[in-house]
Scaffold this motif. Structure first.
Motif, PDB file in Angstrom:
ATOM      1  N   ASN A 238       0.813  -1.225   0.000  1.00  0.00           N
ATOM      2  CA  ASN A 238       0.000   0.000   0.000  1.00  0.00           C
ATOM      3  C   ASN A 238       0.844   1.272   0.000  1.00  0.00           C
ATOM      4  N   ALA A 239       2.158   1.144  -0.143  1.00  0.00           N
ATOM      5  CA  ALA A 239       3.042   2.318  -0.106  1.00  0.00           C
ATOM      6  C   ALA A 239       2.723   3.269  -1.252  1.00  0.00           C
ATOM      7  N   LYS A 240       2.934   4.537  -0.993  1.00  0.00           N
ATOM      8  CA  LYS A 240       2.718   5.587  -1.996  1.00  0.00           C
ATOM      9  C   LYS A 240       4.020   6.367  -2.168  1.00  0.00           C
ATOM     10  N   PRO A 241       4.298   6.872  -3.373  1.00  0.00           N
ATOM     11  CA  PRO A 241       5.499   7.685  -3.580  1.00  0.00           C
ATOM     12  C   PRO A 241       5.492   8.896  -2.647  1.00  0.00           C
ATOM     13  N   LYS A 242       6.673   9.310  -2.208  1.00  0.00           N
ATOM     14  CA  LYS A 242       6.832  10.460  -1.318  1.00  0.00           C
ATOM     15  C   LYS A 242       7.920  11.363  -1.883  1.00  0.00           C
ATOM     16  N   GLY A 243       7.553  12.429  -2.561  1.00  0.00           N
ATOM     17  CA  GLY A 243       8.532  13.357  -3.124  1.00  0.00           C
ATOM     18  C   GLY A 243       9.426  12.661  -4.129  1.00  0.00           C
ATOM     19  N   ASP A 244      10.747  12.711  -3.894  1.00  0.00           N
ATOM     20  CA  ASP A 244      11.704  12.067  -4.802  1.00  0.00           C
ATOM     21  C   ASP A 244      11.769  10.557  -4.611  1.00  0.00           C
ATOM     22  N   PHE A 245      11.127  10.043  -3.543  1.00  0.00           N
ATOM     23  CA  PHE A 245      11.068   8.597  -3.337  1.00  0.00           C
ATOM     24  C   PHE A 245       9.905   8.061  -4.158  1.00  0.00           C
ATOM     25  N   THR A 246      10.240   7.253  -5.142  1.00  0.00           N
ATOM     26  CA  THR A 246       9.244   6.699  -6.045  1.00  0.00           C
ATOM     27  C   THR A 246       9.179   5.194  -5.846  1.00  0.00           C
ATOM     28  N   LEU A 247       8.284   4.550  -6.544  1.00  0.00           N
ATOM     29  CA  LEU A 247       8.130   3.105  -6.455  1.00  0.00           C
ATOM     30  C   LEU A 247       8.216   2.486  -7.837  1.00  0.00           C
ATOM     31  N   VAL A 248       8.834   1.333  -7.925  1.00  0.00           N
ATOM     32  CA  VAL A 248       8.818   0.546  -9.151  1.00  0.00           C
ATOM     33  C   VAL A 248       8.206  -0.804  -8.801  1.00  0.00           C
ATOM     34  N   VAL A 249       7.561  -1.418  -9.761  1.00  0.00           N
ATOM     35  CA  VAL A 249       6.987  -2.741  -9.543  1.00  0.00           C
ATOM     36  C   VAL A 249       7.949  -3.766 -10.126  1.00  0.00           C
ATOM     37  N   ARG A 250       8.396  -4.679  -9.282  1.00  0.00           N
ATOM     38  CA  ARG A 250       9.336  -5.715  -9.698  1.00  0.00           C
ATOM     39  C   ARG A 250       8.608  -6.790 -10.518  1.00  0.00           C
ATOM     40  N   ASP A 251       9.361  -7.604 -11.216  1.00  0.00           N
ATOM     41  CA  ASP A 251       8.775  -8.668 -12.035  1.00  0.00           C
ATOM     42  C   ASP A 251       7.944  -9.646 -11.200  1.00  0.00           C
ATOM     43  N   ASP A 252       8.278  -9.784  -9.893  1.00  0.00           N
ATOM     44  CA  ASP A 252       7.505 -10.680  -9.024  1.00  0.00           C
ATOM     45  C   ASP A 252       6.270  -9.993  -8.443  1.00  0.00           C
ATOM     46  N   GLY A 253       6.006  -8.736  -8.841  1.00  0.00           N
ATOM     47  CA  GLY A 253       4.830  -8.012  -8.394  1.00  0.00           C
ATOM     48  C   GLY A 253       5.033  -7.162  -7.149  1.00  0.00           C
ATOM     49  N   GLN A 254       6.160  -7.324  -6.464  1.00  0.00           N
ATOM     50  CA  GLN A 254       6.430  -6.522  -5.273  1.00  0.00           C
ATOM     51  C   GLN A 254       6.818  -5.106  -5.663  1.00  0.00           C
ATOM     52  N   LYS A 255       6.481  -4.159  -4.773  1.00  0.00           N
ATOM     53  CA  LYS A 255       6.908  -2.779  -4.976  1.00  0.00           C
ATOM     54  C   LYS A 255       8.286  -2.603  -4.354  1.00  0.00           C
ATOM     55  N   GLN A 256       9.104  -1.802  -5.020  1.00  0.00           N
ATOM     56  CA  GLN A 256      10.454  -1.522  -4.553  1.00  0.00           C
ATOM     57  C   GLN A 256      10.641  -0.015  -4.503  1.00  0.00           C
ATOM     58  N   TRP A 257      11.256   0.460  -3.421  1.00  0.00           N
ATOM     59  CA  TRP A 257      11.538   1.893  -3.304  1.00  0.00           C
ATOM     60  C   TRP A 257      12.611   2.280  -4.312  1.00  0.00           C
ATOM     61  N   ALA A 258      12.462   3.476  -4.829  1.00  0.00           N
ATOM     62  CA  ALA A 258      13.416   4.023  -5.793  1.00  0.00           C
ATOM     63  C   ALA A 258      13.652   5.488  -5.445  1.00  0.00           C
ATOM     64  N   TRP A 259      14.786   6.008  -5.854  1.00  0.00           N
ATOM     65  CA  TRP A 259      15.117   7.425  -5.691  1.00  0.00           C
ATOM     66  C   TRP A 259      15.096   8.042  -7.082  1.00  0.00           C
ATOM     67  N   LYS A 260      14.136   8.911  -7.304  1.00  0.00           N
ATOM     68  CA  LYS A 260      13.968   9.564  -8.603  1.00  0.00           C
ATOM     69  C   LYS A 260      13.898   8.532  -9.734  1.00  0.00           C
ATOM     70  N   GLY A 261      13.155   7.446  -9.484  1.00  0.00           N
ATOM     71  CA  GLY A 261      12.946   6.416 -10.497  1.00  0.00           C
ATOM     72  C   GLY A 261      14.011   5.343 -10.570  1.00  0.00           C
ATOM     73  N   LYS A 262      15.100   5.487  -9.795  1.00  0.00           N
ATOM     74  CA  LYS A 262      16.172   4.489  -9.823  1.00  0.00           C
ATOM     75  C   LYS A 262      16.001   3.547  -8.623  1.00  0.00           C
ATOM     76  N   PRO A 263      15.741   2.242  -8.877  1.00  0.00           N
ATOM     77  CA  PRO A 263      15.525   1.294  -7.779  1.00  0.00           C
ATOM     78  C   PRO A 263      16.694   1.274  -6.792  1.00  0.00           C
ATOM     79  N   LEU A 264      16.346   1.054  -5.519  1.00  0.00           N
ATOM     80  CA  LEU A 264      17.337   1.054  -4.442  1.00  0.00           C
ATOM     81  C   LEU A 264      17.559  -0.361  -3.898  1.00  0.00           C
ATOM     82  N   TYR A 265      18.818  -0.637  -3.556  1.00  0.00           N
ATOM     83  CA  TYR A 265      19.232  -1.946  -3.057  1.00  0.00           C
ATOM     84  C   TYR A 265      20.196  -1.774  -1.888  1.00  0.00           C
ATOM     85  N   ARG A 266      20.344  -2.864  -1.124  1.00  0.00           N
ATOM     86  CA  ARG A 266      21.399  -2.954  -0.115  1.00  0.00           C
ATOM     87  C   ARG A 266      22.480  -3.888  -0.657  1.00  0.00           C
TER      88      ARG A 266
END
Length: 156
Positions: free
Chosen positions: A88-116
């Motif tokens: 249910n997450a929603k984008p917040k300013g420069d924090f955007t969301l991308v939908v992964r191939d498995d259907g999960q949402k992933q946080w992104a910074w200005k459209g660029k997916p984020l990882y550890r």
């Protein structure tokens, strides 16, 4: 997806067997993805111009991702867990969301997916920067200072 390289194989060989064993009986996404915290705010902060998770570990962008799409899956997420968002997450300013191939949402910074990076364990760790020339710390763009020259005084 990352193609195996000598550097990657050496890195995999250095991962401890007990750490790898804990993932043996689970799916990679469930085993390594960071758990969502809440839907109000991304579990991301900034420190010294670098995006970090709530434990202060560096966050990364993958040079192989397309705009607004993660291309890190399968074996890739064992080393680079995506920053998973609540459904249910929603984008917040420069924090955007991308939908992964498995259907999960992933946080992104200005459209660029984020990882550890799996080898970052404690606050301040940022050891994944530059790995395979494709992984880079997610940096905030430094603000460009406004320049207004002071009037030049002539010597008297």
């Amino acid at each position: 997806m990352i193609k195996p390289s000598i550097a990657l194989m050496m890195l995999l060989a250095s991962v401890s067997l007990p750490a790898a064993a804990q993932y043996a009986n689970s799916t990679p996404a469930a085993a390594t993805a960071a758990k969502p915290m809440n839907t109000d705010f991304p579990p991301i902060r900034q420190r010294n111009g670098i995006l970090v998770d709530l434990k202060g570990r560096g966050l990364y962008n993958y040079g192989g991702d397309d705009a607004g799409k993660s291309n890190c899956s399968g074996q890739c997420i064992l080393l680079w867990p995506p920053i998973i968002a609540d459904a249910n997450a929603k984008p917040k300013g420069d924090f955007t969301l991308v939908v992964r191939d498995d259907g999960q949402k992933q946080w992104a910074w200005k459209g660029k997916p984020l990882y550890r990076w799996v080898s970052d364990h404690k606050r301040g760790d940022a050891g994944g920067d530059g790995v395979n020339g494709m992984w880079h710390l997610a940096r905030l763009q430094p603000a460009v200072p406004e320049y207004s020259p002071a009037p030049v005084k002539k010597p008297s």
